[in-house]
Design a protein around this motif. Sequence first.
Motif, PDB file in Angstrom:
ATOM      1  N   UNK A 590     101.053 174.709  73.117  1.00 44.24           N
ATOM      2  CA  UNK A 590     101.856 173.412  73.190  1.00 44.24           C
ATOM      3  C   UNK A 590     100.787 172.372  73.835  1.00 44.24           C
ATOM      4  N   UNK A 591     100.561 171.174  73.172  1.00 48.24           N
ATOM      5  CA  UNK A 591      99.917 170.137  73.619  1.00 48.24           C
ATOM      6  C   UNK A 591     100.647 168.865  73.712  1.00 48.24           C
ATOM      7  N   UNK A 592     100.811 168.043  74.549  1.00 50.32           N
ATOM      8  CA  UNK A 592     101.511 166.809  74.898  1.00 50.32           C
ATOM      9  C   UNK A 592     101.315 165.807  73.766  1.00 50.32           C
ATOM     10  N   UNK A 593     100.128 165.641  73.403  1.00 50.54           N
ATOM     11  CA  UNK A 593      99.675 164.589  72.179  1.00 50.54           C
ATOM     12  C   UNK A 593     100.353 164.975  70.953  1.00 50.54           C
ATOM     13  N   UNK A 594     100.170 166.111  70.671  1.00 48.29           N
ATOM     14  CA  UNK A 594     100.437 166.698  69.401  1.00 48.29           C
ATOM     15  C   UNK A 594     102.054 167.097  69.226  1.00 48.29           C
ATOM     16  N   UNK A 595     102.554 167.466  70.162  1.00 50.84           N
ATOM     17  CA  UNK A 595     103.914 168.095  70.046  1.00 50.84           C
ATOM     18  C   UNK A 595     104.872 167.548  70.803  1.00 50.84           C
ATOM     19  N   UNK A 596     104.864 166.699  71.606  1.00 48.09           N
ATOM     20  CA  UNK A 596     106.096 165.992  72.540  1.00 48.09           C
ATOM     21  C   UNK A 596     106.992 165.776  71.676  1.00 48.09           C
ATOM     22  N   UNK A 597     106.893 164.649  70.875  1.00 51.59           N
ATOM     23  CA  UNK A 597     107.898 164.037  69.961  1.00 51.59           C
ATOM     24  C   UNK A 597     108.437 164.993  69.074  1.00 51.59           C
ATOM     25  N   UNK A 598     107.689 166.125  68.489  1.00 54.80           N
ATOM     26  CA  UNK A 598     108.282 167.218  67.452  1.00 54.80           C
ATOM     27  C   UNK A 598     109.284 167.947  68.544  1.00 54.80           C
ATOM     28  N   UNK A 599     108.761 168.074  69.819  1.00 54.74           N
ATOM     29  CA  UNK A 599     109.487 169.115  70.741  1.00 54.74           C
ATOM     30  C   UNK A 599     110.906 168.393  70.920  1.00 54.74           C
ATOM     31  N   UNK A 619     111.960 162.257  79.244  1.00 52.13           N
ATOM     32  CA  UNK A 619     112.432 163.278  80.161  1.00 52.13           C
ATOM     33  C   UNK A 619     111.664 164.613  79.919  1.00 52.13           C
ATOM     34  N   UNK A 620     111.576 164.861  78.657  1.00 48.52           N
ATOM     35  CA  UNK A 620     110.850 166.008  78.187  1.00 48.52           C
ATOM     36  C   UNK A 620     109.522 166.155  78.675  1.00 48.52           C
ATOM     37  N   UNK A 621     108.665 164.866  78.527  1.00 43.44           N
ATOM     38  CA  UNK A 621     107.420 164.637  79.213  1.00 43.44           C
ATOM     39  C   UNK A 621     107.341 165.012  80.534  1.00 43.44           C
ATOM     40  N   UNK A 622     108.127 164.641  81.334  1.00 45.72           N
ATOM     41  CA  UNK A 622     108.119 165.000  82.671  1.00 45.72           C
ATOM     42  C   UNK A 622     108.296 166.522  82.927  1.00 45.72           C
ATOM     43  N   UNK A 626     102.777 169.407  82.701  1.00 41.54           N
ATOM     44  CA  UNK A 626     102.578 169.854  84.196  1.00 41.54           C
ATOM     45  C   UNK A 626     101.373 170.870  83.850  1.00 41.54           C
ATOM     46  N   UNK A 627     100.097 170.349  83.997  1.00 38.66           N
ATOM     47  CA  UNK A 627      98.983 171.242  84.147  1.00 38.66           C
ATOM     48  C   UNK A 627      98.925 171.720  85.350  1.00 38.66           C
ATOM     49  N   UNK A 628      98.371 173.224  85.133  1.00 43.06           N
ATOM     50  CA  UNK A 628      98.039 173.996  86.495  1.00 43.06           C
ATOM     51  C   UNK A 628      98.980 175.051  86.590  1.00 43.06           C
ATOM     52  N   UNK A 629     100.460 174.533  86.655  1.00 41.94           N
ATOM     53  CA  UNK A 629     101.462 175.541  86.864  1.00 41.94           C
ATOM     54  C   UNK A 629     102.440 176.031  85.394  1.00 41.94           C
ATOM     55  N   UNK A 650     107.045 177.758  79.894  1.00 45.04           N
ATOM     56  CA  UNK A 650     106.965 178.933  81.094  1.00 45.04           C
ATOM     57  C   UNK A 650     106.356 178.114  82.176  1.00 45.04           C
ATOM     58  N   UNK A 651     106.641 178.407  83.476  1.00 49.13           N
ATOM     59  CA  UNK A 651     106.020 177.984  84.602  1.00 49.13           C
ATOM     60  C   UNK A 651     105.702 179.240  85.728  1.00 49.13           C
TER      61      UNK A 651
END
Length: 914
Positions: A590-599, A619-622, A626-629, A650-651
Amino acid sequence: MMSNTPYKTSHPYYEGPESTGQKRAWSQDTPYSREENRDLVRRQVGKLIILPMDTPETAQYVTEMVKKHHIGGVLLCRRSIRHSVEISRIVQDLQTAARGAGHTHPLFIMIEQENGMFAPFGNGHLGTQFPGALAVAAFRSSEILYDIARASAQELQSLSVNTNLSPMLNIDEQNPEGLSSRMFGDDPANVWRCTSAILDAHRSTNLVSIVKHFPAPRQGSGGILDTRNIATEPRYAPFRKAFENGVDGVLLEPTMWAVPTDTTFGGKDSLPQNLIRKHLQYEGVLIGSVDKVSEKAAGRCVTGGQLSIRGFINGCDMLILCEHPQDVTDALEEIYTAVETGNITRASLEQSWERVKRVKERYLRWNDAISPPPVHLTLPSLMRRNRELSFRSYEMATTVVKDARNLLPLTKSQRQNVLRKSGTCVLLTAVAPPRFPGPPGTDPFEYLGKAINARGISVSHAPYTHEGLSETHTSLLKRANLIIFVLSLDTDPEFRSQIETMRSLSRQRLVLDPPLIVITACSPRDMLSEIAFLETVVSCYEYSQEALESAVSVIFGEVKATGVLPLRKLLPLNSGILADNFQRWEVHEWEKRRDLYASADLWKKCFGWNPNWNLNSSILSDLLDRPGNAKHYVVKDPRSHGKILGLCATYTIHAGKNLVGSMALLMVDPDFRNSGIGTALHDEAFQYMRANPDIDSVQLGSIFPRFFPGLPELLPHEQKEWFTRRGWKIEDNFIFDLYQNITNWRPLQEEVFVDLSRRGITFGVCNPSVFDNLIQFEDKHFSSYPGWVEKYRALKDTNDYADAVLAFGAEPDGQTAIVGAALVFSGAGSNKISKEVPWPKAIGERVGGLACVGMGPEFRGRGVGIGLVCAAILELQSRGLTGCFVDWSTDRQVYEELGFETHGKYHNMAWRKV
């Protein structure tokens, strides 16, 4: 005119003579002399030899070979496994003999346990019966396969087996007859998916894995081996992946190593040396098997000793000598002579031993070999635990290959329509040997007939032979309302006659035209050409009891068929099978810039039916960014740019000293469900977490950040079943989210604070002067709660000390101390927790939250907790908030007494060890 120039070739993977350094090493490799101690030669060769133990009676012979010739491994065969306790004792005696003979490392105790019908171990009485390779390739869950492989490995280890010659990675697109129920099918990606799960399971139980059988390149024009496409040829893809992932060893096809050494420059440019060592850069153990197959592949009559010498010269590290005991002794003597004369070099043997030693040192320990746990205490308990997994996996493997008349499932109403009044089912089964030797006249298909009869249907069971249907069969068929025809034993030469009988039956249906259900209790590959002429085909891939009973459960609608035929490339055109059932979905990160609105669009489509689950893209973006975890996966619609068909989030989070994983969210577009998308995402996510050595356990649901703490209770039953089929266990208790409007809220018992004050309990918000005391309190009582203490520590980073509401009380020594704490938050604040629990913000802008409410153990059950919650609500009111959301509570009654109502109800899910 002859030239003295050394022969050179344009062979793409032979680069001529070795480098100068290699030449020097070979020139210094002086041969042994006969004056040297031959025991040294015997030890050096012996530890690279594996002997089969055919029966328990041969144990004494093998023991003597371990003592006298220092044999390094033993292969347990079907006939040698009669009783678990007996095998465990024999193995322990072998290891004791090896230790006494001066072996530096324990013996390899090997078995070829691929599961399935004809595995040497696992018949329901001696070991759990698990489905074989083709069957497990038919169901889409790598996690169930991982659980099967792990359970099977643990049962093997209870017999002191430490090495498994499994799994088989072979595929052969040009020769479909080479496929059988022992293989994972014809799709390299699916073969590796299955293999990866099995290898991970073996590593987790400390079982050595030897994959098989690495194939030689095909012969091109003029009989020259075609190695040009070795890097891209599909049948090598699973082996390349296994080598990249550090598999312990590989069993070679005879044509890889049994060729004469005079055609390979003394073995220095042999296929194992060039293709495996140089080109594929694999440094694991290469194993050859000296048997009738390899002798045939040698091309001319050779002795076992001559073939063994070829094996060592051509690059094998170990050899399995499947010969008569006297022939084994003769072969060893020939090998010793070859070492003494320098035909087999000291350097090559030492290099082979280094590879073997690395594997032994990684897995084997003398204490475990000499003193294993008592098998009568471990194996029965393992089998009891694994029985449910066995039946579940067979049910998942069962595949409805075709159902052109929508005959299945045979529900009660459908049965009445098909069978009519007092209808009869004629069951035609091929004559086949029982799974394990049983009483004379035992028919392995009795289980199938009894299972159908148990559904209240009269069954006439008539086996048929290679001669086809007789007058007796014809007489039964005239009275049949339903015909079930079973194909079995695809490796038998007479299998074609079974197909001819099936063809005759399907094309010459009797006057009543009763429905015909064909069950393939074997690999269905050879009958796929006939599938266009059939109406209903079910494949259970084996005729073990579990497989046959699962097929009946699917036919009668008690279990939903989820299997997918793993022989996609062999399907004929116009077969009547939907291609979508065989879609292999590509998974992307998943990539935010590419997939956020489709998600966000996918979320609305999946969960928009519940107004409580209204999340927008912000809210989904928040939650997702979350890079790192965090690591998320998506499957996209290949026919529509940017559209997401499925998403899995996954986290990872710290729980004390350990790291735990969370499969926080898995959603699939409702229009594309039951097509393998969810399975592809689930497997990719779980494999990622299982590959992380720091992750100890995985949960379904998440803690921080959180969508749901477990499976929502409102989900349809079939969606919950989807997760349970993939190994997740639903516990008996529930988790609750609660909410109430607090605009005019007051404690129902006004005297609650007065009463607590009399007992020395007071409340207030945290400040920097007591923050360290707060962290000490949380560390002492809640450090094992994943993410809990970290949320309190984070208050210092944002200067939000006052978001911790504290309860103070008198300790036994009279000192005032913190005895309880709760976190309050809202979207208007900077507290990070407001971005990790989305529901307050989804309910409204002026809604706050209450989390991580905990009391010291000596103050629980004394009303202090209720007082703390009331103080927290009053704190939220003082900030101008109109609503209070409470997340993750297991004690709903306490909050209901204060006016809260249930906002969400979730099944608590058992954690899974990885």
